[in-house]
Write an enzyme that holds these catalytic residues in place. Structure first.
Site, PDB file in Angstrom:
ATOM      1  N   GLN A   1      48.374  61.187  31.552  1.00 47.57           N
ATOM      2  CA  GLN A   1      49.433  62.150  31.871  1.00 47.57           C
ATOM      3  C   GLN A   1      49.938  61.922  33.303  1.00 47.57           C
ATOM      4  O   GLN A   1      49.158  61.789  34.236  1.00 47.57           O
ATOM      5  CB  GLN A   1      48.893  63.585  31.716  1.00 47.57           C
ATOM      6  CG  GLN A   1      49.924  64.665  32.001  1.00 47.57           C
ATOM      7  CD  GLN A   1      51.110  64.651  31.046  1.00 47.57           C
ATOM      8  OE1 GLN A   1      50.936  64.470  29.842  1.00 47.57           O
ATOM      9  NE2 GLN A   1      52.317  64.825  31.572  1.00 47.57           N
TER      10      GLN A   1
ATOM     11  N   ASP B   1      53.161  54.493  25.517  1.00 44.13           N
ATOM     12  CA  ASP B   1      54.409  54.581  26.293  1.00 44.13           C
ATOM     13  C   ASP B   1      55.268  53.338  26.095  1.00 44.13           C
ATOM     14  O   ASP B   1      56.462  53.345  26.380  1.00 44.13           O
ATOM     15  CB  ASP B   1      54.103  54.716  27.792  1.00 44.13           C
ATOM     16  CG  ASP B   1      53.885  56.164  28.186  1.00 44.13           C
ATOM     17  OD1 ASP B   1      54.576  57.029  27.629  1.00 44.13           O
ATOM     18  OD2 ASP B   1      53.020  56.413  29.044  1.00 44.13           O
TER      19      ASP B   1
ATOM     20  N   LYS C   1      50.871  68.073  23.590  1.00 41.68           N
ATOM     21  CA  LYS C   1      50.693  66.811  22.855  1.00 41.68           C
ATOM     22  C   LYS C   1      49.466  66.882  21.947  1.00 41.68           C
ATOM     23  O   LYS C   1      49.497  66.375  20.816  1.00 41.68           O
ATOM     24  CB  LYS C   1      50.571  65.639  23.838  1.00 41.68           C
ATOM     25  CG  LYS C   1      51.923  65.258  24.445  1.00 41.68           C
ATOM     26  CD  LYS C   1      51.776  64.333  25.632  1.00 41.68           C
ATOM     27  CE  LYS C   1      53.083  64.224  26.404  1.00 41.68           C
ATOM     28  NZ  LYS C   1      52.892  63.842  27.807  1.00 41.68           N
TER      29      LYS C   1
END
Ligand SMILES: NC(=O)c1ccc[n+]([C@@H]2O[C@H](COP(=O)([O-])OP(=O)(O)OC[C@H]3O[C@@H](n4cnc5c(N)ncnc54)[C@H](OP(=O)(O)O)[C@@H]3O)[C@@H](O)[C@H]2O)c1
Length: 296
Positions: free
Chosen positions: A108, A131, A64
């Protein structure tokens, strides 16, 4: 963001709908948006927090961060030891929440077993929740207020749009009403928008005769997390099947959609590389949109 049109009229073998080209298109748009912000002196920033020393998690964070750099994002990172307390994690989140240069924040998953991941997520500033799973963002989705969108559902809408699959006015049936997938997807695809605007039905264990509904679906989304639950006899010939639900047996991926469905469907996501790549791309789209909203 379109390719050739997919008509829902023929029966299989199905056309495959890989997620990678969709993700590339989303990331290209995101990179262009980042460049527009940079021309105003604003560098979009997606922060990450990793707790502990799990190799796979560290690798995912690394991927990422590299992707963020490639898109022109800053990617500040905090690595907490495996012994970190819940308070340590909340403090790290609070530091990024308070930093106006940070537009998106990701913890994470998984965190060490002694920590409560869901409780930590609730402390993320909803405007930075890339998210899109914070309860406030679920509420924004429900009432149609702009905010970060849940990544897998938003990725599914993008995938359908990319492949020019008609959604508006069509019958979409979602197998599963989970908070990460089925429920937000139902809200998203029933919104009044050209790439949504569908007649959405959600089925679950409370509807034991769910195949009655899936067999009439123009678009069937499997979101149950029950390997092989969707079989060819559950699929309308020529329809579109999106396999989103998966379970892992160790590292082996067990999808909801039985491979034989490709013989009945008109179009179908591949066993691997369907909604996964689009989900990841949406993290970055959420981050750049958060940066845009913060700097309107
Ligand atoms: N590919 C990706 O990037 C991605 C991202 C997010 C999630 N996922 C996957 O998507 C799946 C769903 O995620 P979630 O968090 O929404 O899961 P969840 O909360 O466990 O929801 C599963 C849903 O499926 C329904 N269901 C389970 N067994 C069923 C059965 N035998 N008949 C009918 N309905 C059944 C459940 O019904 P009840 O509500 O009645 O229990 C529930 O609504 C999981 O496999 C997850 O791994 C994939």
């Amino acid at each position: 963001m379109t390719s050739a049109s997919t008509e829902i009229t023929t029966s299989g073998p199905a056309r495959l709908l890989p997620g990678a080209p969709v993700a590339e298109a989303v990331l290209a748009e995101t990179s262009a948006a980042a460049a527009r912000l940079a021309s105003r002196g604003i560098i979009p920033s997606l922060a990450t927090i990793l707790v502990g020393d799990d190799d796979a998690s560290a690798r995912y964070v690394g991927i990422k961060q590299r992707q963020a750099t490639a898109l022109g994002f800053a990617s500040p990172h905090e690595h907490l030891p495996a012994t970190a307390t819940q308070d340590d994690l909340h403090r790290a989140i609070a530091r990024f929440n308070a930093d106006p240069a940070v537009h998106g924040l990701l913890v994470q998953y998984p965190v060490p077993a002694h920590l409560d991941y869901d409780a930590a997520l609730q402390t993320i500033d909803p405007d930075k929740d890339v998210d899109g799973m914070h309860p406030l963002n679920m509420g924004r989705l429900a009432v149609g207020v702009p905010g970060p969108l849940p990544c897998t559902p938003a990725g599914i809408e993008a995938l359908l749009a990319y492949y020019d699959i008609p959604v508006a006015g069509r019958e979409v049936v979602i197998l599963g009403r989970g908070a990460t997938l089925g429920r937000p997807l139902a809200m998203l695809l029933s919104q009044k928008r050209p790439t949504a605007n569908a007649a959405v039905t959600v089925v679950h264990t409370g509807v034991p005769d769910w195949p009655r509904y899936t067999r009439r679906a123009d678009i069937l989304v499997a979101a149950a997390g029950v390997p092989g639950i969707v079989r060819p006899e559950h699929v309308k010939p020529g329809s579109v099947v999106i396999g989103a639900g998966v379970r892992y047996d160790g590292r082996r991926l067990l999808p909801d959609v039985d491979e034989a469905c490709a013989e009945v469907a008109g179009a179908i996501t591949p066993r691997v590389g369907g909604v996964g790549p689009t989900t990841v791309a949406m993290l970055f789209r959420n981050a750049v949109r958060a940066a845009e909203r913060a700097n309107q």
